[in-house]
Design a protein around this motif. Structure first.
Motif, short mmCIF file in Angstrom:
data_model
loop_
_atom_site.label_atom_id
_atom_site.label_comp_id
_atom_site.label_asym_id
_atom_site.label_seq_id
_atom_site.Cartn_x
_atom_site.Cartn_y
_atom_site.Cartn_z
N GLY A 223 -9.76 -8.50 -2.65
CA GLY A 223 -10.66 -8.25 -3.53
C GLY A 223 -11.73 -9.50 -3.83
N SER A 224 -12.20 -9.56 -4.98
CA SER A 224 -13.14 -10.58 -5.38
C SER A 224 -13.01 -11.00 -6.81
CB SER A 224 -14.53 -9.93 -5.36
OG SER A 224 -14.66 -8.62 -6.33
N GLY A 225 -13.93 -12.10 -7.27
CA GLY A 225 -13.92 -12.50 -8.84
C GLY A 225 -12.80 -13.68 -8.76
N LEU A 226 -12.70 -14.14 -10.16
CA LEU A 226 -11.71 -15.14 -10.35
C LEU A 226 -10.16 -14.54 -10.76
CD1 LEU A 226 -14.04 -17.12 -13.20
CD2 LEU A 226 -13.30 -17.86 -10.67
N GLY A 227 -9.16 -15.50 -10.59
CA GLY A 227 -8.09 -15.17 -10.82
C GLY A 227 -6.94 -15.16 -9.89
N GLU A 228 -5.66 -14.92 -10.32
CA GLU A 228 -4.53 -14.87 -9.47
C GLU A 228 -4.84 -13.64 -8.32
OE1 GLU A 228 -1.12 -15.20 -11.42
OE2 GLU A 228 -1.62 -17.29 -12.04
N THR B 166 9.92 -12.94 6.12
CA THR B 166 10.87 -12.55 6.95
C THR B 166 10.49 -12.64 8.37
OG1 THR B 166 9.44 -10.20 7.43
CG2 THR B 166 10.93 -10.29 5.39
N SER B 167 11.00 -11.98 9.31
CA SER B 167 11.00 -12.03 10.89
C SER B 167 9.43 -11.69 11.24
CB SER B 167 11.89 -11.37 11.43
OG SER B 167 11.82 -10.03 11.41
N SER B 168 8.53 -10.75 10.46
CA SER B 168 7.27 -10.31 10.79
C SER B 168 6.42 -10.37 9.61
CB SER B 168 7.40 -8.76 11.17
OG SER B 168 7.99 -8.07 10.44
N SER B 169 6.71 -10.73 8.41
CA SER B 169 5.82 -10.96 7.34
C SER B 169 6.07 -12.16 6.28
CB SER B 169 6.16 -9.48 6.50
OG SER B 169 7.26 -9.13 5.90
N ALA B 170 5.17 -12.19 5.44
CA ALA B 170 5.18 -13.03 4.24
C ALA B 170 4.29 -12.83 3.31
CB ALA B 170 4.89 -14.68 4.91
N THR B 171 4.54 -13.21 2.26
CA THR B 171 3.63 -12.99 0.96
C THR B 171 3.09 -14.42 0.41
OG1 THR B 171 4.62 -10.78 0.17
CG2 THR B 171 3.48 -12.02 -1.29
N ILE B 172 1.62 -14.34 0.29
CA ILE B 172 0.96 -15.64 -0.23
C ILE B 172 0.38 -15.47 -1.27
CG2 ILE B 172 -0.66 -17.30 0.59
CD1 ILE B 172 1.59 -16.76 2.69
N SER B 173 1.04 -16.37 -2.39
CA SER B 173 0.05 -16.65 -3.58
C SER B 173 -0.83 -17.09 -3.74
CB SER B 173 1.23 -16.57 -4.65
OG SER B 173 2.17 -15.45 -4.68
N SER B 174 -1.92 -17.16 -4.48
CA SER B 174 -3.03 -17.99 -4.58
C SER B 174 -3.90 -17.64 -5.96
CB SER B 174 -4.07 -18.09 -3.45
OG SER B 174 -4.96 -19.12 -3.53
N SER B 175 -5.00 -18.39 -6.26
CA SER B 175 -6.00 -17.97 -7.30
C SER B 175 -7.14 -18.92 -7.05
CB SER B 175 -5.31 -18.60 -8.58
OG SER B 175 -4.94 -19.86 -8.53
N VAL B 176 -8.28 -18.11 -7.48
CA VAL B 176 -9.45 -18.41 -7.60
C VAL B 176 -9.78 -19.26 -9.12
CG1 VAL B 176 -12.03 -18.14 -7.40
CG2 VAL B 176 -10.33 -16.97 -5.79
N ALA C 17 -21.68 -18.96 -9.42
CA ALA C 17 -22.12 -17.59 -8.62
C ALA C 17 -20.87 -16.65 -8.36
CB ALA C 17 -22.75 -17.90 -7.17
N THR C 18 -21.07 -15.53 -8.31
CA THR C 18 -20.01 -14.42 -8.12
C THR C 18 -19.28 -14.67 -7.07
OG1 THR C 18 -21.27 -12.86 -9.47
CG2 THR C 18 -19.49 -12.19 -8.10
N VAL C 19 -17.80 -14.73 -7.09
CA VAL C 19 -17.13 -14.67 -5.87
C VAL C 19 -17.14 -13.17 -5.53
CG1 VAL C 19 -14.65 -15.06 -5.11
CG2 VAL C 19 -15.60 -16.68 -6.63
N THR C 20 -17.59 -13.25 -4.12
CA THR C 20 -17.64 -11.79 -3.44
C THR C 20 -16.70 -11.40 -2.82
OG1 THR C 20 -18.96 -12.82 -1.70
CG2 THR C 20 -20.09 -11.86 -3.67
N TYR D 257 3.40 -20.62 11.28
CA TYR D 257 2.01 -20.15 10.93
C TYR D 257 1.35 -20.97 9.83
CZ TYR D 257 2.67 -15.69 13.34
OH TYR D 257 2.83 -14.78 14.16
N TYR D 258 -0.01 -21.24 10.07
CA TYR D 258 -0.63 -22.03 9.21
C TYR D 258 -1.61 -21.23 8.02
CZ TYR D 258 0.83 -25.76 12.29
OH TYR D 258 1.78 -26.74 13.10
N VAL D 259 -1.48 -21.30 6.72
CA VAL D 259 -2.50 -20.23 5.93
C VAL D 259 -3.34 -21.32 4.96
CG1 VAL D 259 -0.25 -20.25 4.40
CG2 VAL D 259 -1.95 -18.30 4.51
N ARG D 260 -4.34 -20.63 4.58
CA ARG D 260 -5.04 -21.26 3.57
C ARG D 260 -5.63 -19.90 2.82
NH1 ARG D 260 -9.36 -25.66 5.53
NH2 ARG D 260 -9.79 -24.23 7.15
N ALA D 261 -5.72 -20.23 1.52
CA ALA D 261 -6.58 -19.09 0.51
C ALA D 261 -8.06 -19.46 0.93
CB ALA D 261 -6.26 -19.46 -0.62
N TYR D 262 -8.78 -18.52 0.75
CA TYR D 262 -10.20 -18.87 0.85
C TYR D 262 -11.03 -18.09 -0.24
CZ TYR D 262 -11.37 -14.22 2.90
OH TYR D 262 -11.42 -12.88 3.00
N ALA D 263 -12.42 -18.40 -0.47
CA ALA D 263 -13.03 -17.63 -1.44
C ALA D 263 -14.79 -17.66 -1.13
CB ALA D 263 -13.06 -18.34 -2.99
#
Length: 293
Positions: free
Chosen positions: A49-54, A8-18, A24-27, A68-74
């Protein structure tokens, strides 16, 4: 970083997965974003959150019409890893228009000034003013187009009705739609009333009956109407007069205590806030017949 949705003009939803924890545990996991490329956790981030998954993150309070530039991280005990970078651009919004100012007001015209202060992130293809005798005018009412783009503009309204209240709003159009400025109102100046010629009947040696009609009030209440008369032509309300009420419509006045066998000049008149109008056919001459009793 898999996909972006719901921009939208002020938001966006980002989907990703670990997909792998590296032994080692994804904290912590989430997204980082910036208006510059290769954002890191030192930039804006949303933890999801934490851990594996979408997972999904909704970024809010973004600027409109901005890339905007976006990246998922873990994170795990070994450090932080980033997903592939993707970009999106927020939607534009409606333009912003200042309130109108009214100058050069007459009985039939006015000058309206305003300004497009923001284009909302999309080209302003048209701007101008809309006006009506009803509140909240839109482009479906009377309008004057005054160009396009940002900046100040002026529109001249004409052929207005005297003594009438008008409501006016500036407007601007971009690809999102039409934006309106704050509504202001003004009242055109009144003009002189209009009045029909006099007719004289029932003439005697000392009296006569004068009839006439106030046709229009000129946009302001007729506060007085009547007859002026004198033995010299072109009488005014400084001469002898008989007041016969107020408002528009027909009226009749009785002239009394006239001199026998004398020529009188008669005019009807009407007064509103714009001034005094005397009847058409100034200087009509009516002789009072002394032989009629």
């Amino acid at each position: 970083t898999s996909s972006i949705s719901g921009v939208t003009s002020s938001s966006a939803t980002i989907s990703s997965s670990v997909t792998f924890d590296g032994g080692a545990t994804v904290t912590e996991r989430g997204v980082v974003y910036s208006t510059s490329s290769n954002p890191t956790t030192s930039n804006s981030k949303i933890v999801s959150g934490s851990g594996l998954g979408e997972f999904k993150c909704t970024i809010k309070s973004l600027s409109y019409a901005t890339t905007y530039y976006v990246r998922a991280y873990a994170k795990n005990s070994a450090g932080t890893v980033y997903g592939n970078e993707i970009t999106f651009t927020t939607s534009p919004i409606l333009p912003t228009v200042s309130a109108s100012t009214v100058t050069n007001l007459t009985s039939s015209s006015a000058t309206i000034s305003s300004s497009v202060t923001s284009d909302g992130g999309a080209t302003v293809t048209e701007h101008g003013v809309v006006y009506s005798t009803s509140q909240n005018p839109t482009t479906s009412n009377s309008k004057i187009v005054s160009g396009s783009g940002l900046g100040s503009f002026t529109c001249a309204l004409s052929s207005l009705s005297p003594g009438s209240t008008y409501y006016v709003r500036s407007y601007a159009v971009n690809e999102i739609g039409v934006a309106y400025g704050e509504e202001v109102s003004f009242k055109t100046l009144a003009v002189l009333p209009t009045i029909s010629a006099s007719t004289v009947t029932n003439i005697t040696y000392s009296s006569a009956v004068v009839s006439s009609k106030v046709l229009t009030d000129g946009g302001a209440t007729v506060t007085e109407r009547g007859v002026v008369y004198d033995t010299s032509s072109n009488p005014t309300i400084s001469n002898s007069k008989v007041t016969c009420g107020s408002g528009i419509g027909s009226f009749t006045c009785n002239l009394t205590s006239l001199q026998p066998n004398t020529t009188y000049y008669v005019r009807t008149y009407a007064i509103n806030s714009a001034g005094t109008t005397q009847s058409l056919f100034d200087s009509l001459v009516y002789a009072l017949d002394a032989s009629i009793t």
